[in-house]
Design an enzyme around this catalytic site. Sequence first.
Site, PDB file in Angstrom:
ATOM      1  N   GLU A 159      -1.688  -3.906  -9.093  1.00 51.26           N
ATOM      2  CA  GLU A 159      -1.754  -2.665  -8.320  1.00 51.26           C
ATOM      3  C   GLU A 159      -0.651  -1.687  -8.709  1.00 51.26           C
ATOM      4  O   GLU A 159      -0.901  -0.498  -8.835  1.00 51.26           O
ATOM      5  CB  GLU A 159      -1.697  -2.965  -6.818  1.00 51.26           C
ATOM      6  CG  GLU A 159      -2.948  -3.626  -6.277  1.00 51.26           C
ATOM      7  CD  GLU A 159      -4.187  -2.747  -6.338  1.00 51.26           C
ATOM      8  OE1 GLU A 159      -4.084  -1.523  -6.163  1.00 51.26           O
ATOM      9  OE2 GLU A 159      -5.281  -3.298  -6.579  1.00 51.26           O
ATOM     10  N   ASP A 171      -2.717   6.410  -2.984  1.00 53.77           N
ATOM     11  CA  ASP A 171      -2.281   5.026  -2.795  1.00 53.77           C
ATOM     12  C   ASP A 171      -0.772   4.986  -3.006  1.00 53.77           C
ATOM     13  O   ASP A 171      -0.261   5.594  -3.948  1.00 53.77           O
ATOM     14  CB  ASP A 171      -2.957   4.093  -3.793  1.00 53.77           C
ATOM     15  CG  ASP A 171      -4.429   3.866  -3.484  1.00 53.77           C
ATOM     16  OD1 ASP A 171      -4.870   4.189  -2.371  1.00 53.77           O
ATOM     17  OD2 ASP A 171      -5.134   3.343  -4.370  1.00 53.77           O
TER      18      ASP A 171
END
Length: 148
Positions: A54, A71
């Site tokens: 991620e 994000d």
Amino acid sequence: MKAAGILALMGCLVTVVEPKIYTRCKLAKIFSRASLDNYRGFSLGNWICMAYYESHYNTTAQTQLEDGSTDYGIFQINSDTWCRSTKLQEKNRCHVACSALMTDDLTDAIICAKKIVKETDGMNYWQGWKKNCEGRDLSEWKKGCEVS
């Protein structure tokens, strides 16, 4: 001389956020202390693998998405649902400012990630985990790290 003094003062007032990029083993220790190992049935290896894919362990990682949301942080937690990026925002299910997910102190990010796993379909929230970690032997991710 006055200009030099003003410039020096301005330099002191400007703060630069340096990215904190953790090592795999340091994260393993932090995650272990935060009781992520086997949280909701997901081993420590799942968490370390997911964080790598991620954010590459970068606490200040930000990814702008096509829908206009962002994000944030080591777990790449989305501003649309989980954190507050503006003052007026209906969602914010983690009750945290998105900026708090991008600090060296991972407490808020971990609490929010636990909430996501608990309230959604486990770790399927994270595409990096689904593509690279799900269903694999993840024992290598904590190999060589001193975790209890």
